[in-house]
Design a protein around this motif. Structure first.
Motif, PDB file in Angstrom:
ATOM      1  N   MET A 285      61.707  70.643  27.237  1.00 24.26           N
ATOM      2  CA  MET A 285      60.751  70.455  26.238  1.00 24.26           C
ATOM      3  C   MET A 285      59.252  70.517  26.573  1.00 24.26           C
ATOM      4  O   MET A 285      58.939  69.821  27.799  1.00 24.26           O
ATOM      5  N   PHE A 286      58.186  70.870  26.045  1.00 26.14           N
ATOM      6  CA  PHE A 286      57.023  70.782  25.903  1.00 26.14           C
ATOM      7  C   PHE A 286      56.559  69.349  25.569  1.00 26.14           C
ATOM      8  O   PHE A 286      56.726  69.095  24.475  1.00 26.14           O
ATOM      9  N   GLN A 287      55.618  68.805  26.197  1.00 25.91           N
ATOM     10  CA  GLN A 287      55.030  67.406  25.657  1.00 25.91           C
ATOM     11  C   GLN A 287      53.972  67.584  24.974  1.00 25.91           C
ATOM     12  O   GLN A 287      52.985  68.489  25.233  1.00 25.91           O
TER      13      GLN A 287
ATOM     14  N   LEU B  24      57.972  69.298  21.607  1.00 27.50           N
ATOM     15  CA  LEU B  24      58.085  70.217  20.380  1.00 27.50           C
ATOM     16  C   LEU B  24      59.519  70.528  20.249  1.00 27.50           C
ATOM     17  O   LEU B  24      60.198  70.840  21.400  1.00 27.50           O
TER      18      LEU B  24
ATOM     19  N   ALA C 270      60.589  75.003  27.123  1.00 28.24           N
ATOM     20  CA  ALA C 270      59.758  75.108  28.328  1.00 28.24           C
ATOM     21  C   ALA C 270      60.422  75.640  29.594  1.00 28.24           C
ATOM     22  O   ALA C 270      60.045  75.093  30.857  1.00 28.24           O
TER      23      ALA C 270
END
Lengths: 465, 465
Positions: free
Chosen positions: B172-174, B204, B231
């Protein structure tokens, strides 16, 4: 036997036919000899009544058929004797898919506050209110796509993650895959974003407009409909950190055509709601907002009054001179507050209003500059109750003027070179506007808090579910 | 005079009428006595020819009318003498909105590679290829909404920012508003997320499925259509960091109905493309993929073959035994590679294939467990050329079984309590699937690289525009 959706079952008149319905129990009442189960499957706000005869179904069997339980019922469709419903089902078999323990199931019959329901947002679509709101949300999305598709617009997906914050419309969320426990810095002490996923600092978009313009200058007419983000610490009933925006952008449209498009668009959406969402609007109007239909009809039955900001200010100043009290002072150059916008709409013109030609200082760098050197070809559409619902403008198509304005407003060339390119190569007049989807939904549903028109609201300190 | 869109102008037969068209010059050729301008406005892949008579328009005047310039032309609609076009316009007036200096305008007539066009993604919608791709993208989005709306599904917006990564579908994107130069830590040395925008770590979404299930268990049938994020550092022609997903979720559907829905859905979309995107498909098929129509027809003209993973493995093992060479070994328990999927579709069945009942170890925790203790009710839809296009399953509706599986797979209760609640209260059989929008577009357009079917691709080190 294949399932009949309840919204369809309620319209049937072939009494005597055996049908199967599936759904969630809203209530069960009755006595030893007969039980009445109100069943809902989300297809409509209306329940279908299942009549369970005591001779066929024991009290013991029906005991777990409580509010929130999920069942499958098969039986004869018959004309209903009860009032408020035309058909019911004389149950022959009932299968219980899932129970809902009355001791722990949070959605019992009555009296939940909207605040409480926000805390159980994962269950609130099972209530009448949120069923109605989210069905209307669906219908408004359909109306939006249909409107633009019928007019030859192309739906265009602008990026969510972006490395530029050109619009300056608000605070951005940062998006990163850096390990925050081990941030590398360069020799100046700056964080080394070459190690980040995108090789540079990135964030969540605040608007798809600039990219939308690129597409309009190639495909003619486009619209976006996607999520946008504002990291503002605004805990109000009108702000969300994550919300959906619709942004049409049209090559060759000047401001007058832009105004007409905005009016046609929003009237189309509201006519759609009046045509396809009647049951849900009836419920919401009755429960939350007795003037809901009046306001919806007000918008579809009136041409929008068009005037300039300068003319609007004059009317407001005259109102003040005549003794009307506003909370905020008003004079040429200041931004209109909701109270001013509502005065123009509700008291002065008694029509929706489109204000144009705002002072350039209170508007964005990309708006077309008027010859007076003071104003830009902005337009705001003002509605009863909520004030501004749409903001837009004709865009500055002149490369030199746009460049100068960007410089005056300290927008770095490196962030907008690609946007400027549309003016360097084959520029043309063009216009567009933005509508916050949830603002539209507040207006159409009559709900008072924007957190109640989106399934899982994101606000400061709230990203649950 | 009001503008006629070129796609409409090309259909007109009222020769002699005066009309106005606006658009971008694709080419200008001719001589002193007559110039032929091919004009495109994005409404269609076809240009309209503007004939500019040398007696009326001087060489000097026409000099800036070069490739990429934007003009407005008014004149008589006449029958065309040239081949490949039926109408043209005998220009009476031409207005130049914007020039495109041939020395600097990057999109000259011919020969750009797709790689180069990715670098100027802000201009590439002006090319034939990307005009075609993005018009098809629009049409596929319309088809998707229309399909579900016609069947009583509700479009449901699941959140983009989320505090849970339950699916474990990928990195994941933070998302943060913390000041990375001044990160506060608690006494254990952990970053203090109580200061972050959402009061906890957020990222996200990788899928809207879990939230979609909540909605289906209230409204019956829903679908999502929104952006999702991965990601992963995958620099391949099949991966994007930001892409759009469609995820229908239906209460009361079992796996068989889920399979039928997937087939109906994707055939509907491809039929829509064949009906409404013919000009663009003709172009793309001709330019990039001579077998494009064959593959599209293959999907709409064949029932999808349904078989279990176990049966599929047997066929593949038999193929190996008979001498067929695969790059990757195949045996019961292993994930199928694209080559295996394509073998089943293209060589063995010569039909699209739906494989079901995969080993539970290679599938997600939420899939319905079969009685054999080994497999789950997963389904993958396999297509020619690209392999898996849809992945879905019947969902585990049993609270205890789901809880056990989540524990086995180390999914924290605190991340899924709300998801588990749908099984605690009024559970029912339900099913759904996910389709990557860009995967569908690869299939429908015949393009080879997924970066060429989304306007502004986000990939490692690339978030430009």
């Amino acid at each position: 036997m294949s399932r009949t959706i309840i919204v369809d079952a309620l319209k049937r008149t072939d009494f005597g036919t055996s049908i199967t319905v599936k759904g969630w129990v809203r209530t069960r009442r009755g006595n030893k000899s007969v039980s009445f189960i109100a069943l809902n499957d989300g297809s409509t706000i209306h329940n279908i009544q299942i009549v369970a005869d005591g001779g066929r179904f024991s009290e013991e069997f029906l005991k777990p058929v409580t509010t929130g339980a999920c069942i499958c019922a098969t039986g004869k469709l018959v004309e209903s004797q009860g009032k408020g419903q035309t058909v019911e089902i004389q149950a022959e078999t009932i299968e219980i898919y899932g129970t809902a323990d009355p001791e722990t199931y949070p959605l019992q019959k009555k009296g939940h506050t909207l605040e409480f329901l926000r805390e159980i947002a994962h269950l609130r679509p099972r209530t009448n209110t949120f069923g109605a709101v989210f069905r209307i949300r669906h219908h408004m999305a359909m109306a939006i796509h249909r409107f633009f598709h019928e007019r030859g617009f192309f739906y265009f997906h602008t990026p969510v993650i972006t490395a530029s914050d050109c619009e300056g419309a608000g605070q951005m969320f940062q998006v990163t895959t850096l390990n925050l426990y081990n941030l590398k810095k360069d020799k100046n002490g700056s964080i080394d974003y070459s190690e980040d996923f995108f090789g540079q600092q990135a964030g969540l978009t605040v608007s798809g407009q600039l990219e939308g313009e690129l597409a309009a200058m190639a495909m003619g007419a486009i619209y976006t409909f996607g999520p946008t983000f504002r990291a503002e610490n605004s805990n109000t009933p009108r702000h969300l950190s994550e919300f959906w925006m619709i942004e049409p952008e049209v090559a060759f449209n000047e401001i007058e055509e832009n105004m007409q498009l905005a009016q046609d668009f929003i009237q189309y959406c509201i006519r759609w709601a009046l045509e396809y969402c009647k049951d849900d609007l009836d419920f919401l109007g009755d429960m939350y907002d007795k003037e809901l239909y009046d306001r919806l009809n007000f918008v579809v039955n009136n041409d929008f009054k068009r005037l300039t900001y300068t003319e609007g200010i004059k009317i407001l100043e005259e109102a003040v001179a005549k003794g009307h009290k506003f909370e905020f002072p008003i004079s040429w150059g200041s931004d209109l507050q909701s109270e001013h916008e509502r005065y123009l709409v509700e008291q002065h013109f008694k029509k929706p209003v489109i204000l144009t030609d705002y002072p350039k200082e209170i508007k964005s760098f990309y708006m077309k500059q008027n010859g007076d050197g003071k104003t830009v070809r902005a337009m705001d559409v003002l509605f009863p109750k909520i004030g501004e619902i749409i903001g837009g403008s004709q865009r500055e198509e002149d490369y030199e003027k746009l460049k100068r304005r960007a410089q005056e407003m300290n927008i770095p060339e490196k962030d907008v070179w690609w946007y400027m390119d549309t003016r360097r190569f084959g520029t043309a007049p063009h216009s567009g506007f933005g509508l916050g989807f949830e603002r539209l939904l507040l207006f159409v549903t009559g709900m008072a808090n924007i957190r109640d028109v989106i399934p899982f609201p994101r606000t400061p300190n709230n990203a649950e579910f």
